[in-house]
Write a protein that holds these residues in place. Structure first.
Motif, short mmCIF file in Angstrom:
data_model
loop_
_atom_site.label_atom_id
_atom_site.label_comp_id
_atom_site.label_asym_id
_atom_site.label_seq_id
_atom_site.Cartn_x
_atom_site.Cartn_y
_atom_site.Cartn_z
N LEU A 83 0.83 -1.20 0.00
CA LEU A 83 0.00 0.00 0.00
C LEU A 83 0.86 1.25 0.00
O LEU A 83 0.62 2.18 -0.77
CB LEU A 83 -0.91 -0.03 1.23
CG LEU A 83 -1.74 1.23 1.50
CD1 LEU A 83 -2.72 1.49 0.37
CD2 LEU A 83 -2.48 1.12 2.84
N ASP A 84 1.89 1.27 0.85
CA ASP A 84 2.77 2.43 0.90
C ASP A 84 3.48 2.65 -0.43
O ASP A 84 3.60 3.78 -0.91
CB ASP A 84 3.79 2.24 2.02
CG ASP A 84 4.66 3.47 2.23
OD1 ASP A 84 4.12 4.51 2.65
OD2 ASP A 84 5.88 3.39 1.96
N ALA A 85 3.93 1.56 -1.05
CA ALA A 85 4.62 1.68 -2.34
C ALA A 85 3.69 2.23 -3.41
O ALA A 85 4.09 3.09 -4.23
CB ALA A 85 5.19 0.33 -2.76
N ALA A 86 2.45 1.75 -3.44
CA ALA A 86 1.49 2.23 -4.43
C ALA A 86 1.17 3.71 -4.21
O ALA A 86 1.03 4.48 -5.18
CB ALA A 86 0.21 1.40 -4.37
N LEU A 87 1.07 4.12 -2.96
CA LEU A 87 0.82 5.53 -2.67
C LEU A 87 2.00 6.40 -3.09
O LEU A 87 1.82 7.51 -3.63
CB LEU A 87 0.53 5.72 -1.18
CG LEU A 87 -0.81 5.18 -0.68
CD1 LEU A 87 -0.86 5.18 0.84
CD2 LEU A 87 -1.97 6.01 -1.25
N ARG A 88 3.21 5.92 -2.86
CA ARG A 88 4.39 6.70 -3.23
C ARG A 88 4.46 6.93 -4.74
O ARG A 88 4.94 7.97 -5.20
CB ARG A 88 5.66 6.03 -2.71
CG ARG A 88 5.85 6.16 -1.21
CD ARG A 88 7.07 5.41 -0.71
NE ARG A 88 7.23 5.57 0.73
CZ ARG A 88 7.87 6.59 1.31
NH1 ARG A 88 8.43 7.52 0.55
NH2 ARG A 88 7.96 6.66 2.61
N ARG A 89 3.99 5.97 -5.49
CA ARG A 89 3.96 6.15 -6.95
C ARG A 89 2.95 7.20 -7.37
O ARG A 89 3.00 7.68 -8.51
CB ARG A 89 3.66 4.81 -7.63
CG ARG A 89 4.83 3.82 -7.56
CD ARG A 89 4.61 2.61 -8.43
NE ARG A 89 3.62 1.70 -7.89
CZ ARG A 89 3.89 0.71 -7.05
NH1 ARG A 89 5.14 0.51 -6.63
NH2 ARG A 89 2.93 -0.09 -6.62
N ARG A 90 2.06 7.58 -6.46
CA ARG A 90 1.06 8.62 -6.74
C ARG A 90 1.39 9.92 -6.01
O ARG A 90 0.52 10.80 -5.89
CB ARG A 90 -0.32 8.12 -6.32
CG ARG A 90 -0.75 6.84 -6.98
CD ARG A 90 -2.09 6.35 -6.45
NE ARG A 90 -3.20 7.17 -6.93
CZ ARG A 90 -3.86 6.93 -8.05
NH1 ARG A 90 -3.54 5.90 -8.82
NH2 ARG A 90 -4.85 7.72 -8.43
#
Length: 321
Positions: A83-90
Motif C-alpha cells: 500500500l505504501d509503495a502504491a501511494l508513493r507512486r502517486r
C-alpha cells in the motif's frame, strides 16, 4: 493543559464493499467526524489490497495527496508495504512507515521493548496451515514459566474459542499443548499471521464499575486518549490521575512506547488479580478498533491536532453507523 493546534489531516478509510463512494459502515461515523474537524477522508479498496492489487486499492486517492494516515481493517505487514509503495507512486505516503507498522503490529516487533511489562512469551515462525511439531512446541514452552499459557499468532488470538484454541492449562502436558495449537492454526486458516506465539497465562480481574481492560492511544510517544477495550462490556475507564495503580504503570509504558519509536501506537492494559496493570497487547493505532461507545470526536482529535493532552472522555452514547 496543552493548547491544541488544528491541522489538516488526510485519512484513508476502507470503502464500503457495496457502495464504493462511502466509507465502510464500521468507520463511517469517524470519517464524518474527521470531515467536520476539517480533515479529508479518502477511500481505498481493502478487498483489492488483500487480493494483491495495491494499484486498484488506491485508485481513488488523488495524485500528490502527500502524507496520510490509514484507518481501517487490519492489513498484513506485506500488504501494508505494498500500500505504501502504491501511494508513493502517486505522490503520497503513509505517515506510519511499513517498518514502524510491522514493529507495532506484530508481537516479535514490540515484545523485547515491553519485557517486564507484559507476560513472558515465545514464538515460532509458521505459515498458514503449518502446525509446529510437538518437539518444537515443547522446546518453546520450556522458555516460559511453568503453568498455563495462551496461544495466539503474531497479531491475534482466538479468545472466543478459549478452551478449544487459546488456553493451555499446563505447558507440561505436550499432548494438550499440541492439540490447542493445532486447532488454533486450523481456525486461523489463511489468516495466520507470522507464526505461533505462547504467552504465560496471568489471571486478570473482571470488570465492575470501570473497565478492567483499557486501551491507551499514544501519538508521537505521548498518551493522548484512554478508552475501554473494544470488547469491554463496561464503558467507563479508570482516571489515570486518580487510580494509583494505573498512574504507576503509565511512565514505564511510556518509556517503552518511546523506545519503540512508532508514531501511532495502542497499548492494551489489563488489571491483574494482584492489582497490577499489565500490557497484554501492543498495536498500530491505524488498525486498532475503538470502543463502540467511545467519543469519536476525541479520537479524531488525535489525527487532526499537533498536540493534545491525555483524555479519558465519557462515552458519547453513539455507535458507528
Amino acid at each position: 493543559m496543552a493548547t491544541t493546534t488544528a491541522t489538516t489531516a488526510t485519512v484513508l478509510y476502507c470503502r464500503d464493499p457495496l457502495h464504493e463512494r462511502r466509507a465502510d459502515a464500521h468507520f463511517a461515523a469517524e470519517a464524518r467526524q474527521l470531515r467536520a474537524a476539517g480533515g479529508t477522508p479518502l477511500l481505498i479498496d481493502h478487498d483489492a489490497l488483500l487480493a494483491g492489487d495495491a494499484e486498484r486499492a488506491v485508485a481513488r486517492v488523488p495524485d500528490g495527496t502527500g502524507a496520510v494516515w490509514y484507518r481501517g481493517w487490519m492489513i498484513p505487514a506485506g500488504g501494508y508495504a505494498a500500500l505504501d509503495a502504491a501511494l508513493r507512486r502517486r505522490g503520497s505516503e503513509l505517515r506510519v512507515s511499513p517498518e514502524a507498522y510491522r514493529r507495532a503490529h506484530e508481537l516479535p516487533g514490540w515484545y523485547e521493548t515491553f519485557a517486564g511489562l507484559t507476560p513472558v512469551s515465545g514464538w515460532l515462525p509458521a505459515g498458514p496451515g503449518a502446525v509446529p511439531d510437538p518437539e518444537g512446541l515443547s522446546a518453546l514452552a520450556a522458555g516460559l514459566p511453568p503453568g498455563a499459557a495462551v496461544v495466539k499468532d503474531y497479531v491475534k488470538s482466538r479468545k472466543h474459542e478459549w478452551h478449544e484454541a487459546c488456553y493451555v492449562p499446563d505447558l507440561a502436558d505436550p499432548a494438550a499443548l499440541h492439540r490447542v495449537v493445532a486447532r488454533f492454526v486450523e481456525l486461523q486458516g489463511e489468516f495466520l499471521a507470522g507464526g505461533v506465539v505462547l504467552r504465560a497465562f496471568e489471571p486478570f480481574v473482571t470488570p465492575e464499575a470501570a473497565a478492567a481492560e483499557v486501551r491507551v492511544w499514544w501519538r508521537d510517544g505521548a498518551p493522548r486518549l484512554v478508552t475501554a477495550h473494544p470488547d469491554s462490556p463496561v464503558v467507563e475507564v479508570p482516571d489515570p490521575t486518580l487510580d494509583p495503580a494505573l498512574a504507576a504503570v503509565l511512565p514505564p509504558v511510556r518509556a517503552a512506547v518511546e523506545a519503540l519509536g512508532c508514531p501511532f501506537v495502542t497499548t492494551d492494559l489489563a488489571l491483574r488479580a494482584d492489582g497490577v496493570w499489565r500490557v497484554v497487547e501492543v498495536g498500530d493505532g491505524q488498525v486498532s478498533d475503538l470502543h463502540r461507545e467511545a467519543d469519536q470526536g476525541a479520537f479524531v482529535s488525535l489525527l487532526t491536532a499537533d498536540q493534545a493532552p491525555l483524555r479519558t472522555p465519557a462515552a458519547s452514547g453513539t455507535t458507528p453507523a
